[in-house]
Design a protein around this motif. Sequence first.
Motif, PDB file in Angstrom:
ATOM      1  N   ARG A 199       7.161   3.680   5.599  1.00 19.32           N
ATOM      2  CA  ARG A 199       7.404   4.808   4.606  1.00 19.32           C
ATOM      3  C   ARG A 199       8.009   4.322   3.211  1.00 19.32           C
ATOM      4  O   ARG A 199       7.927   4.564   2.303  1.00 19.32           O
ATOM      5  CB  ARG A 199       7.982   6.061   5.309  1.00 19.32           C
ATOM      6  CG  ARG A 199       8.154   7.038   4.253  1.00 19.32           C
ATOM      7  CD  ARG A 199       8.939   8.468   4.847  1.00 19.32           C
ATOM      8  NE  ARG A 199       9.186   8.317   5.995  1.00 19.32           N
ATOM      9  CZ  ARG A 199      10.425   9.042   6.236  1.00 19.32           C
ATOM     10  NH1 ARG A 199      10.987   9.652   5.552  1.00 19.32           N
ATOM     11  NH2 ARG A 199      10.837   8.811   7.672  1.00 19.32           N
ATOM     12  N   HIS A 211      -6.037  14.585   5.869  1.00 17.28           N
ATOM     13  CA  HIS A 211      -6.617  13.732   4.824  1.00 17.28           C
ATOM     14  C   HIS A 211      -7.861  13.041   5.383  1.00 17.28           C
ATOM     15  O   HIS A 211      -8.734  12.713   4.524  1.00 17.28           O
ATOM     16  CB  HIS A 211      -5.539  12.569   4.206  1.00 17.28           C
ATOM     17  CG  HIS A 211      -4.652  13.109   3.103  1.00 17.28           C
ATOM     18  ND1 HIS A 211      -5.102  13.978   2.284  1.00 17.28           N
ATOM     19  CD2 HIS A 211      -3.404  13.367   3.325  1.00 17.28           C
ATOM     20  CE1 HIS A 211      -3.934  14.384   1.482  1.00 17.28           C
ATOM     21  NE2 HIS A 211      -2.807  14.070   1.953  1.00 17.28           N
ATOM     22  N   THR A 252       0.753  -1.070  -0.045  1.00 15.33           N
ATOM     23  CA  THR A 252      -0.067   0.048  -0.066  1.00 15.33           C
ATOM     24  C   THR A 252       0.712   1.234  -0.196  1.00 15.33           C
ATOM     25  O   THR A 252       0.661   2.303  -0.864  1.00 15.33           O
ATOM     26  CB  THR A 252      -1.003   0.021   1.269  1.00 15.33           C
ATOM     27  OG1 THR A 252      -1.531  -1.199   1.301  1.00 15.33           O
ATOM     28  CG2 THR A 252      -1.870   1.131   1.119  1.00 15.33           C
ATOM     29  N   THR A 253       1.919   1.242   0.707  1.00 14.89           N
ATOM     30  CA  THR A 253       2.845   2.280   0.694  1.00 14.89           C
ATOM     31  C   THR A 253       3.752   2.300  -0.159  1.00 14.89           C
ATOM     32  O   THR A 253       4.658   1.338  -0.469  1.00 14.89           O
ATOM     33  CB  THR A 253       3.266   2.676   2.371  1.00 14.89           C
ATOM     34  OG1 THR A 253       4.285   1.512   2.594  1.00 14.89           O
ATOM     35  CG2 THR A 253       2.388   2.988   3.354  1.00 14.89           C
ATOM     36  N   LEU A 289       5.475   9.662   7.704  1.00 11.69           N
ATOM     37  CA  LEU A 289       4.067   9.301   7.794  1.00 11.69           C
ATOM     38  C   LEU A 289       3.550  10.120   9.231  1.00 11.69           C
ATOM     39  O   LEU A 289       4.255  10.139  10.132  1.00 11.69           O
ATOM     40  CB  LEU A 289       3.955   7.882   8.209  1.00 11.69           C
ATOM     41  CG  LEU A 289       3.953   6.794   7.118  1.00 11.69           C
ATOM     42  CD1 LEU A 289       3.925   5.595   7.088  1.00 11.69           C
ATOM     43  CD2 LEU A 289       3.330   7.378   5.683  1.00 11.69           C
ATOM     44  N   ARG A 346      -0.526   7.989   7.198  1.00 12.92           N
ATOM     45  CA  ARG A 346      -0.419   8.555   5.881  1.00 12.92           C
ATOM     46  C   ARG A 346       0.529   9.928   5.861  1.00 12.92           C
ATOM     47  O   ARG A 346       0.601  10.334   7.246  1.00 12.92           O
ATOM     48  CB  ARG A 346      -1.652   9.011   5.507  1.00 12.92           C
ATOM     49  CG  ARG A 346      -1.674   8.699   3.763  1.00 12.92           C
ATOM     50  CD  ARG A 346      -3.059   9.127   3.501  1.00 12.92           C
ATOM     51  NE  ARG A 346      -2.839  10.365   2.364  1.00 12.92           N
ATOM     52  CZ  ARG A 346      -3.660  10.676   1.200  1.00 12.92           C
ATOM     53  NH1 ARG A 346      -4.789  10.047   1.157  1.00 12.92           N
ATOM     54  NH2 ARG A 346      -3.128  11.277   0.162  1.00 12.92           N
ATOM     55  N   GLU A 347       0.899  10.286   4.874  1.00 13.32           N
ATOM     56  CA  GLU A 347       1.521  11.713   5.025  1.00 13.32           C
ATOM     57  C   GLU A 347       0.194  12.517   5.413  1.00 13.32           C
ATOM     58  O   GLU A 347      -0.944  12.340   4.553  1.00 13.32           O
ATOM     59  CB  GLU A 347       2.158  12.198   3.649  1.00 13.32           C
ATOM     60  CG  GLU A 347       3.149  11.490   3.252  1.00 13.32           C
ATOM     61  CD  GLU A 347       3.765  11.987   1.805  1.00 13.32           C
ATOM     62  OE1 GLU A 347       2.990  12.103   0.860  1.00 13.32           O
ATOM     63  OE2 GLU A 347       5.107  12.075   1.648  1.00 13.32           O
ATOM     64  N   ASN A 375      -5.186   5.048   0.565  1.00 15.16           N
ATOM     65  CA  ASN A 375      -3.756   5.026   0.869  1.00 15.16           C
ATOM     66  C   ASN A 375      -3.471   5.283   2.387  1.00 15.16           C
ATOM     67  O   ASN A 375      -2.244   5.537   2.382  1.00 15.16           O
ATOM     68  CB  ASN A 375      -3.080   6.082  -0.181  1.00 15.16           C
ATOM     69  CG  ASN A 375      -2.955   5.338  -1.630  1.00 15.16           C
ATOM     70  OD1 ASN A 375      -3.055   4.152  -1.790  1.00 15.16           O
ATOM     71  ND2 ASN A 375      -3.218   6.217  -2.494  1.00 15.16           N
ATOM     72  N   PHE A 376      -4.370   4.780   3.241  1.00 10.75           N
ATOM     73  CA  PHE A 376      -3.808   4.922   4.527  1.00 10.75           C
ATOM     74  C   PHE A 376      -3.080   3.555   5.041  1.00 10.75           C
ATOM     75  O   PHE A 376      -3.758   2.601   4.389  1.00 10.75           O
ATOM     76  CB  PHE A 376      -5.202   4.958   5.299  1.00 10.75           C
ATOM     77  CG  PHE A 376      -5.710   6.734   5.449  1.00 10.75           C
ATOM     78  CD1 PHE A 376      -5.117   7.569   6.096  1.00 10.75           C
ATOM     79  CD2 PHE A 376      -6.799   7.085   4.344  1.00 10.75           C
ATOM     80  CE1 PHE A 376      -5.690   8.923   5.987  1.00 10.75           C
ATOM     81  CE2 PHE A 376      -7.276   8.135   4.568  1.00 10.75           C
ATOM     82  CZ  PHE A 376      -6.568   9.166   5.260  1.00 10.75           C
ATOM     83  N   ALA A 434      -1.847  12.769   7.847  1.00  9.84           N
ATOM     84  CA  ALA A 434      -3.011  11.677   8.020  1.00  9.84           C
ATOM     85  C   ALA A 434      -4.264  12.402   8.703  1.00  9.84           C
ATOM     86  O   ALA A 434      -5.460  12.090   8.225  1.00  9.84           O
ATOM     87  CB  ALA A 434      -2.789  10.575   8.758  1.00  9.84           C
TER      88      ALA A 434
END
Length: 182
Positions: free
Chosen positions: A163, A95, A4-5, A12, A89-90, A41-42, A92
């Motif tokens: 990451r 988002h 996913t990442t 993150l 997430r970046e 994309n979490f 997070a």
Amino acid sequence: MLLTTGRLSKALQLTLALIKPDAVAHPLMMEGLHQSILDNNFVIVRCKDLLWGRQDCERFYAEHSERFFYRRLVEFMSSGPLRAYILGREDAVGHWRELMGPTKVFRARYTSPASLRARFGLTDTRNTAHGSDSAESAQREMAFFFPDFDAEEWMRSEEPAFRSGRARYDPRRRVHALCARS
Ligand code: GDP
């Protein structure tokens, strides 16, 4: 293997997300919400289902204790199971709040029709999801729901590997876990 990442340059950030009882009561809705987390994309760092006692709700929402909706909110949040997530997430916090949409469901339907609250929310109280509103709240709220989780330690020891794309989603446990080094 589902990674996913991808490789990200920015660290993150972690946030606390809740799925409220109106949504947890409906398994198909719950599945849709969980899938939205993955599609956006979490990384799912922690996930657990729980029941909240009235006192926990009162403590968690103490800042709203003078508001007209407080009693209704406490009743609702203690009325059935919740799901709590720690999401990474970046950015997070921002988002997740953007994905949830505005607090009020009718506003969400008007201004952010693709948001979770617009798609799944029922009323201003029963609005499907919660998300921390700042990095500081996220620290406090993660500790509230996951007292055994050490966010600082996770950032130090696991974040770099997450990451750099070494996380794999485990559908059985419904969380991401690091892949073994090859
Ligand atoms: P959030 O950060 O978007 O969840 O919003 P707040 O922190 O302001 O409010 C916490 C929760 O209280 C919301 O998610 C709603 O469930 C509830 N709430 C907030 N504002 C209202 C309102 O005007 N009416 C009702 N009935 N509930 C509200």
